[in-house]
Design an enzyme around this catalytic site. Structure first.
Site, mmCIF file in Angstrom:
data_model
loop_
_atom_site.group_PDB
_atom_site.id
_atom_site.type_symbol
_atom_site.label_atom_id
_atom_site.label_comp_id
_atom_site.label_asym_id
_atom_site.label_seq_id
_atom_site.Cartn_x
_atom_site.Cartn_y
_atom_site.Cartn_z
ATOM 1 N N LYS A 1 18.938 19.450 -28.272
ATOM 2 C CA LYS A 1 19.670 18.773 -27.222
ATOM 3 C C LYS A 1 20.792 17.896 -27.760
ATOM 4 O O LYS A 1 21.550 17.359 -26.975
ATOM 5 C CB LYS A 1 18.711 17.947 -26.370
ATOM 6 C CG LYS A 1 17.748 18.847 -25.565
ATOM 7 C CD LYS A 1 17.194 18.159 -24.334
ATOM 8 C CE LYS A 1 16.328 16.971 -24.685
ATOM 9 N NZ LYS A 1 14.988 17.383 -25.194
ATOM 10 N N HIS B 1 16.021 8.355 -36.096
ATOM 11 C CA HIS B 1 14.627 8.804 -35.928
ATOM 12 C C HIS B 1 14.612 10.295 -35.606
ATOM 13 O O HIS B 1 13.854 11.070 -36.195
ATOM 14 C CB HIS B 1 13.953 7.997 -34.807
ATOM 15 C CG HIS B 1 12.687 8.605 -34.271
ATOM 16 N ND1 HIS B 1 12.675 9.704 -33.432
ATOM 17 C CD2 HIS B 1 11.384 8.276 -34.461
ATOM 18 C CE1 HIS B 1 11.432 10.024 -33.141
ATOM 19 N NE2 HIS B 1 10.626 9.177 -33.746
ATOM 20 N N ASN B 2 15.455 10.712 -34.689
ATOM 21 C CA ASN B 2 15.476 12.125 -34.309
ATOM 22 C C ASN B 2 15.992 13.010 -35.439
ATOM 23 O O ASN B 2 15.508 14.127 -35.615
ATOM 24 C CB ASN B 2 16.302 12.328 -33.039
ATOM 25 C CG ASN B 2 15.518 11.956 -31.789
ATOM 26 O OD1 ASN B 2 14.641 11.096 -31.841
ATOM 27 N ND2 ASN B 2 15.819 12.588 -30.674
ATOM 28 N N ARG C 1 18.435 25.285 -37.360
ATOM 29 C CA ARG C 1 18.298 25.631 -35.939
ATOM 30 C C ARG C 1 19.511 26.448 -35.498
ATOM 31 O O ARG C 1 19.372 27.417 -34.735
ATOM 32 C CB ARG C 1 18.190 24.366 -35.074
ATOM 33 C CG ARG C 1 16.902 23.615 -35.284
ATOM 34 C CD ARG C 1 16.656 22.610 -34.164
ATOM 35 N NE ARG C 1 15.567 21.711 -34.493
ATOM 36 C CZ ARG C 1 15.072 20.797 -33.662
ATOM 37 N NH1 ARG C 1 15.589 20.650 -32.449
ATOM 38 N NH2 ARG C 1 14.077 20.022 -34.044
ATOM 39 N N ARG D 1 17.136 8.246 -7.081
ATOM 40 C CA ARG D 1 18.252 8.616 -6.199
ATOM 41 C C ARG D 1 17.771 9.447 -5.010
ATOM 42 O O ARG D 1 18.109 9.153 -3.878
ATOM 43 C CB ARG D 1 19.323 9.365 -7.000
ATOM 44 C CG ARG D 1 20.641 9.470 -6.261
ATOM 45 C CD ARG D 1 21.714 9.935 -7.190
ATOM 46 N NE ARG D 1 21.223 11.102 -7.951
ATOM 47 C CZ ARG D 1 21.989 12.066 -8.422
ATOM 48 N NH1 ARG D 1 23.278 12.028 -8.239
ATOM 49 N NH2 ARG D 1 21.476 13.078 -9.101
ATOM 50 N N SER E 1 10.646 6.606 -28.031
ATOM 51 C CA SER E 1 10.138 7.853 -28.592
ATOM 52 C C SER E 1 8.665 8.043 -28.284
ATOM 53 O O SER E 1 7.917 7.081 -28.166
ATOM 54 C CB SER E 1 10.322 7.885 -30.107
ATOM 55 O OG SER E 1 9.779 9.085 -30.619
ATOM 56 N N ASN F 1 18.189 8.790 -24.224
ATOM 57 C CA ASN F 1 18.709 9.097 -25.565
ATOM 58 C C ASN F 1 20.231 9.030 -25.544
ATOM 59 O O ASN F 1 20.904 10.041 -25.704
ATOM 60 C CB ASN F 1 18.272 10.495 -25.985
ATOM 61 C CG ASN F 1 17.007 10.471 -26.836
ATOM 62 O OD1 ASN F 1 16.691 9.477 -27.485
ATOM 63 N ND2 ASN F 1 16.289 11.582 -26.833
ATOM 64 N N GLU G 1 13.183 13.453 -37.573
ATOM 65 C CA GLU G 1 12.269 14.358 -36.841
ATOM 66 C C GLU G 1 12.669 15.825 -37.076
ATOM 67 O O GLU G 1 11.811 16.675 -37.356
ATOM 68 C CB GLU G 1 12.335 13.991 -35.353
ATOM 69 C CG GLU G 1 11.642 14.918 -34.384
ATOM 70 C CD GLU G 1 11.894 14.480 -32.916
ATOM 71 O OE1 GLU G 1 11.626 13.321 -32.567
ATOM 72 O OE2 GLU G 1 12.398 15.312 -32.119
ATOM 73 N N TYR G 2 13.966 16.095 -36.995
ATOM 74 C CA TYR G 2 14.448 17.470 -37.245
ATOM 75 C C TYR G 2 14.076 17.919 -38.657
ATOM 76 O O TYR G 2 13.620 19.044 -38.868
ATOM 77 C CB TYR G 2 15.971 17.541 -37.108
ATOM 78 C CG TYR G 2 16.519 17.762 -35.720
ATOM 79 C CD1 TYR G 2 16.150 16.963 -34.650
ATOM 80 C CD2 TYR G 2 17.471 18.760 -35.488
ATOM 81 C CE1 TYR G 2 16.692 17.153 -33.389
ATOM 82 C CE2 TYR G 2 18.012 18.969 -34.225
ATOM 83 C CZ TYR G 2 17.627 18.150 -33.178
ATOM 84 O OH TYR G 2 18.172 18.342 -31.946
ATOM 85 N N LYS H 1 17.251 5.077 -33.013
ATOM 86 C CA LYS H 1 16.557 6.198 -32.355
ATOM 87 C C LYS H 1 17.206 7.523 -32.737
ATOM 88 O O LYS H 1 16.528 8.535 -32.950
ATOM 89 C CB LYS H 1 16.558 6.003 -30.832
ATOM 90 C CG LYS H 1 15.983 7.197 -30.045
ATOM 91 C CD LYS H 1 14.546 7.524 -30.465
ATOM 92 C CE LYS H 1 13.808 8.464 -29.558
ATOM 93 N NZ LYS H 1 14.334 9.779 -29.345
ATOM 94 N N VAL I 1 17.231 7.905 -16.824
ATOM 95 C CA VAL I 1 17.884 9.110 -16.291
ATOM 96 C C VAL I 1 18.426 9.931 -17.457
ATOM 97 O O VAL I 1 18.562 9.434 -18.571
ATOM 98 C CB VAL I 1 19.021 8.767 -15.281
ATOM 99 C CG1 VAL I 1 18.472 7.956 -14.117
ATOM 100 C CG2 VAL I 1 20.173 8.041 -15.946
ATOM 101 N N ARG J 1 41.461 17.223 -58.279
ATOM 102 C CA ARG J 1 42.216 16.484 -57.254
ATOM 103 C C ARG J 1 43.478 15.873 -57.864
ATOM 104 O O ARG J 1 44.542 15.862 -57.252
ATOM 105 C CB ARG J 1 41.359 15.372 -56.642
ATOM 106 C CG ARG J 1 40.188 15.873 -55.811
ATOM 107 C CD ARG J 1 39.382 14.726 -55.212
ATOM 108 N NE ARG J 1 40.109 14.057 -54.152
ATOM 109 C CZ ARG J 1 40.427 12.776 -54.117
ATOM 110 N NH1 ARG J 1 40.054 11.991 -55.117
ATOM 111 N NH2 ARG J 1 41.098 12.264 -53.116
HETATM 112 C C1 6PG Z 1 11.140 11.563 -29.117
HETATM 113 C C2 6PG Z 1 11.843 12.880 -29.170
HETATM 114 C C3 6PG Z 1 12.595 13.080 -27.893
HETATM 115 C C4 6PG Z 1 12.966 14.513 -27.631
HETATM 116 C C5 6PG Z 1 14.112 14.974 -28.468
HETATM 117 C C6 6PG Z 1 13.973 16.388 -28.959
HETATM 118 O O1 6PG Z 1 11.403 10.768 -29.998
HETATM 119 O O2 6PG Z 1 10.322 11.365 -28.221
HETATM 120 O O3 6PG Z 1 12.733 12.907 -30.226
HETATM 121 O O4 6PG Z 1 13.661 12.199 -27.908
HETATM 122 O O5 6PG Z 1 11.880 15.333 -27.701
HETATM 123 O O6 6PG Z 1 15.206 14.883 -27.630
HETATM 124 O O7 6PG Z 1 15.207 16.798 -29.385
HETATM 125 P P1 6PG Z 1 15.701 18.284 -29.365
HETATM 126 O O8 6PG Z 1 15.561 18.789 -27.948
HETATM 127 O O9 6PG Z 1 17.132 18.183 -29.782
HETATM 128 O O10 6PG Z 1 14.830 19.032 -30.309
#
Ligand code: 6PG
Length: 478
Positions: free
Chosen positions: A262, A187-188, A289, A34, A128, A102, A191-192, A184, A74, A446
């Site tokens: 995020k 996946h995250n 978190r 942009r 990712s 994402n 990841e957490y 995805k 973006v 219940r």
């Molecule tokens: C990936 C990561 C990527 C990013 C996340 C982190 O797969 O490359 O997951 O997507 O680093 O958004 O997430 P947080 O900021 O919520 O920890």
């Protein structure tokens, strides 16, 4: 028209993906941003890439061969809708718009329908691997119409990471519309959980095992040679070993203990709740978190504490126990994640192949790990597998570590060291493994206050006891 692929949005992820595309044989990459300064900057910094810069969306469209294929990189959100709209205006039926951000999968479902309505293809693709992955080979999870993969597939395969085991590219058509972004998202979530589990292991080794960060780095480096081998274990060792130049203290002791996020972990748990899938380990990782950020509550509660629990004695095998607890809990995180993927597939009619998902996570992505091969093998053995921990290999692995896992959860609780994901994962395992659950009593409660009825183990049908009257049971349905 000279370019076979275009990238819109040239912040770090977009620039790196564009450079990755340009570095592969046969690709000519059109680039558009942009604010045009960024385009100029990228093109000037990388003359070797042979980018075709565009000053306007119309120029961008004109520089692409048909069917035009453009990847949007973006910030996920309203900006994505605006770019999609502009591309729909400038492109023609049959062209392909890929969203590599994402995005929330429900947005992707909505966008796919809207773009299809206009005769174009829309592909929501999870990507990712962070900045480094975008440049050198990410794991890519594209959804969207299967036919768009005929054009898009070879391009994505050219830039994706390659699995170390068999060299296959870490990309597959995951399923229609939002399937890619759904996978995805999960996946995250995994990841957490993985990150939090590693953090809990570190905390236990430090507070109860008495190890210093550099020693824990050595432990992780050692673990990285076995079943736990993974990118996250590897980078953890590096973070723990790092000494702050100014203070000469381990950086981990200088970083504020509040973990940000995020949103993708939260989406995973929200989605799991609405689909009724128990992703308790992943949820505890998101909550951990959240707790870390409750600064004033943490302070207020700390002020009430007059006596801290004494650290429980640890056995000679403490480090190995932590390793086993970590491994077992990690298996649970994946079991819960795949459970959610399959529930999503059922809900949205996606033909997701769980083994193929495990395979494309073997390299490029943040959760890449040696044991994803084992997961792929489990689903190859039994595509209809009920749960990963019902697979003979993983059942045996978890059984092997379960005593250590219990010792660690108990020791953590007795010593006042929080280990929420270790604990939740063990409770999940024990729940699935129990012959009877106290859910029977919950159903009784219940029925007592809400006449919600219950089933009986000895007869078919639905029953209700007249709790407030004569307490006789009646059958309410067959
Ligand atoms: C990936 C990561 C990527 C990013 C996340 C982190 O797969 O490359 O997951 O997507 O680093 O958004 O997430 P947080 O900021 O919520 O920890």
């Amino acid at each position: 028209a000279t370019a076979n692929i275009g990238v819109v949005g040239l912040a770090v992820m977009g620039s790196n993906l564009a450079r990755n595309l340009a570095s592969r044989e046969g690709n000519t990459v059109a680039v558009y941003n942009r604010s045009p300064e960024r385009t100029t900057q990228l093109v000037e910094a990388h003359p070797e890439a042979g980018f075709v810069p565009a000053a306007t969306i119309e120029d961008f469209a004109a520089s692409l061969q048909r069917p035009r294929t453009a990847i949007i990189m973006v910030q996920a959100g309203a900006g994505t809708d605006a770019v999609i709209d502009q591309l729909c205006e400038a492109f023609e039926p049959g062209d392909i718009i890929v969203d590599g951000g994402n995005a929330l999968y429900t947005d992707t479902i909505r966008r796919e329908a809207a773009v299809r309505e206009r005769g174009l293809h829309f592909v929501g693709a999870g990507i990712s691997g962070g900045e480094e992955g975008a440049l050198n080979g990410p794991s890519i999870m594209p959804g969207g119409p299967a036919e768009s993969y005929e054009t898009l597939g070879p391009i994505l395969e050219s830039i994706a990471a390659r699995a170390p085991e068999d060299g296959s590219p870490c990309v597959t058509h995951v399923g229609t519309d939002g399937a890619g972004h759904f996978v995805k998202m999960v996946h995250n979530g995994i990841e957490y959980a993985d990150m939090q589990l590693i953090a809990e292991a570190y905390d236990l080794l430090r507070r109860l095992g008495g190890l210093e960060p550099a020693q824990i780095a050595d432990v992780f480096a050692e673990w990285n040679k076995g079943d736990l081998e993974s990118y996250l274990i590897e980078i953890t060792a590096e973070v723990l070993r790092h000494i702050d130049a100014e203070t000469e203290k381990p950086i981990v002791d200088l970083i504020v203990d509040e973990a940000g996020m995020k949103g993708t972990g939260t989406w995973t748990v929200q989605t799991a709740l609405s689909l009724g899938v128990p992703v308790s380990g992943i949820a505890e990782a998101v909550f951990a978190r959240g707790v870390s950020g409750r600064t004033s509550q943490r302070q207020a509660v700390r002020e009430t504490i007059t006596a801290k629990p004494e650290a429980a004695p640890v056995s000679a095998s403490f480090v190995e126990d932590v390793r086993q607890a970590l491994y077992a809990s990690k298996v649970i995180a994946y079991a819960q994640g795949f459970d959610l993927i399959l529930a999503g597939a059922e809900e949205y009619n996606w033909a997701i192949n769980p083994g193929a998902v495990a395979k494309i996570w073997r390299a490029g992505c943040i959760i890449r790990a040696r044991f994803l091969n084992r997961i792929a093998e489990a689903y190859d053995r039994a595509p209809e597998l009920d749960s990963l921990i019902a697979d003979p290999y993983f059942a045996a692995e978890v059984a092997k570590g379960v005593d250590a896992w219990r010792r660690i959860v108990a020791t953590a609780a007795l010593s006042g060291v929080p280990a929420p994901v270790f604990g939740a994962s063990l409770a999940y395992y024990d729940s699935l493994a129990s012959d009877r659950l106290p859910a029977a009593l919950v159903q009784g409660q219940r029925d007592f206050f809400g006449a919600h009825t219950y089933g009986r183990v000895d007869r078919a049908g639905k029953f209700h006891t007249d709790w407030s009257g004569d307490r006789r049971e009646q059958q309410v349905s067959s």
